[in-house]
Design a protein around this motif. Sequence first.
Motif, PDB file in Angstrom:
ATOM      1  N   LYS A  14       0.209  -1.258   0.096  1.00  0.00           N
ATOM      2  CA  LYS A  14      -0.096   0.189  -0.193  1.00  0.00           C
ATOM      3  C   LYS A  14       0.799   1.285   0.165  1.00  0.00           C
ATOM      4  O   LYS A  14       0.232   1.988  -0.680  1.00  0.00           O
ATOM      5  N   LYS A  15       2.075   1.915   0.252  1.00  0.00           N
ATOM      6  CA  LYS A  15       2.580   1.951   0.854  1.00  0.00           C
ATOM      7  C   LYS A  15       3.477   2.468  -0.568  1.00  0.00           C
ATOM      8  O   LYS A  15       3.741   4.077  -1.008  1.00  0.00           O
ATOM      9  N   LEU A  16       3.837   1.323  -1.281  1.00  0.00           N
ATOM     10  CA  LEU A  16       4.624   1.273  -2.360  1.00  0.00           C
ATOM     11  C   LEU A  16       3.125   1.965  -3.396  1.00  0.00           C
ATOM     12  O   LEU A  16       3.955   3.288  -4.441  1.00  0.00           O
ATOM     13  N   LEU A  17       2.139   1.564  -3.460  1.00  0.00           N
ATOM     14  CA  LEU A  17       1.564   2.069  -4.445  1.00  0.00           C
ATOM     15  C   LEU A  17       0.871   3.503  -4.282  1.00  0.00           C
ATOM     16  O   LEU A  17       1.071   3.962  -5.670  1.00  0.00           O
ATOM     17  N   SER A  18       0.834   4.209  -2.746  1.00  0.00           N
ATOM     18  CA  SER A  18       0.647   5.292  -2.884  1.00  0.00           C
ATOM     19  C   SER A  18       1.982   5.910  -2.715  1.00  0.00           C
ATOM     20  O   SER A  18       1.201   7.229  -3.983  1.00  0.00           O
ATOM     21  N   SER A  19       2.613   5.866  -2.986  1.00  0.00           N
ATOM     22  CA  SER A  19       4.249   6.731  -3.646  1.00  0.00           C
ATOM     23  C   SER A  19       4.118   7.018  -5.012  1.00  0.00           C
ATOM     24  O   SER A  19       5.007   7.507  -5.736  1.00  0.00           O
ATOM     25  N   LYS A  20       4.106   5.172  -5.281  1.00  0.00           N
ATOM     26  CA  LYS A  20       4.213   5.468  -7.136  1.00  0.00           C
ATOM     27  C   LYS A  20       3.098   5.530  -8.008  1.00  0.00           C
ATOM     28  O   LYS A  20       3.323   5.820  -9.417  1.00  0.00           O
ATOM     29  N   GLY A  21       2.151   5.512  -7.172  1.00  0.00           N
ATOM     30  CA  GLY A  21       0.149   5.494  -7.885  1.00  0.00           C
ATOM     31  C   GLY A  21       0.533   4.758  -8.547  1.00  0.00           C
ATOM     32  O   GLY A  21      -1.032   4.068  -9.214  1.00  0.00           O
ATOM     33  N   GLU A  22       0.696   3.876  -9.313  1.00  0.00           N
ATOM     34  CA  GLU A  22       0.585   2.420  -9.808  1.00  0.00           C
ATOM     35  C   GLU A  22       1.749   1.358 -10.042  1.00  0.00           C
ATOM     36  O   GLU A  22       2.758   1.715  -9.663  1.00  0.00           O
TER      37      GLU A  22
END
Length: 124
Positions: A14-22
């Motif tokens: 979730k953190k990665l998705l939030s920071s990268k967008g996808e």
Amino acid sequence: MNIQNNEIDLGMAKKLLSSKGEFEINILSNSMSPLFKKGDRLKIIEVKEDLKRYDIIVFLRDGKFVVHYIWRINGVSKKSFITRSLENPHEDELPVQKSEVLGILKDVQLSMSKKIYLSLRYGI
């Protein structure tokens, strides 16, 4: 960014998705065939709106990403869902808490004819 199953936990994803967008995942089974098949790569994006019936979501179960569509939303609070695969809708039905949802697929949706078929075949 590509994420492999078994490399990451839900919080980290979730953190990665939030920071990268996808990011992308590899499909490991044919459970959503014919919409997509084993080996396909799909992009996941953050959930920005309330989830609704037939949205195709990604969640972690037993350390693996699972891609299913939402069959039923439980309760007024919309905090849990019953999800299904396309290949075996009755045998492959999983309850999912909103907190377990990683994201939603980017640019992939069930067609209106598929939604009508599923509703008529398996009930509303």
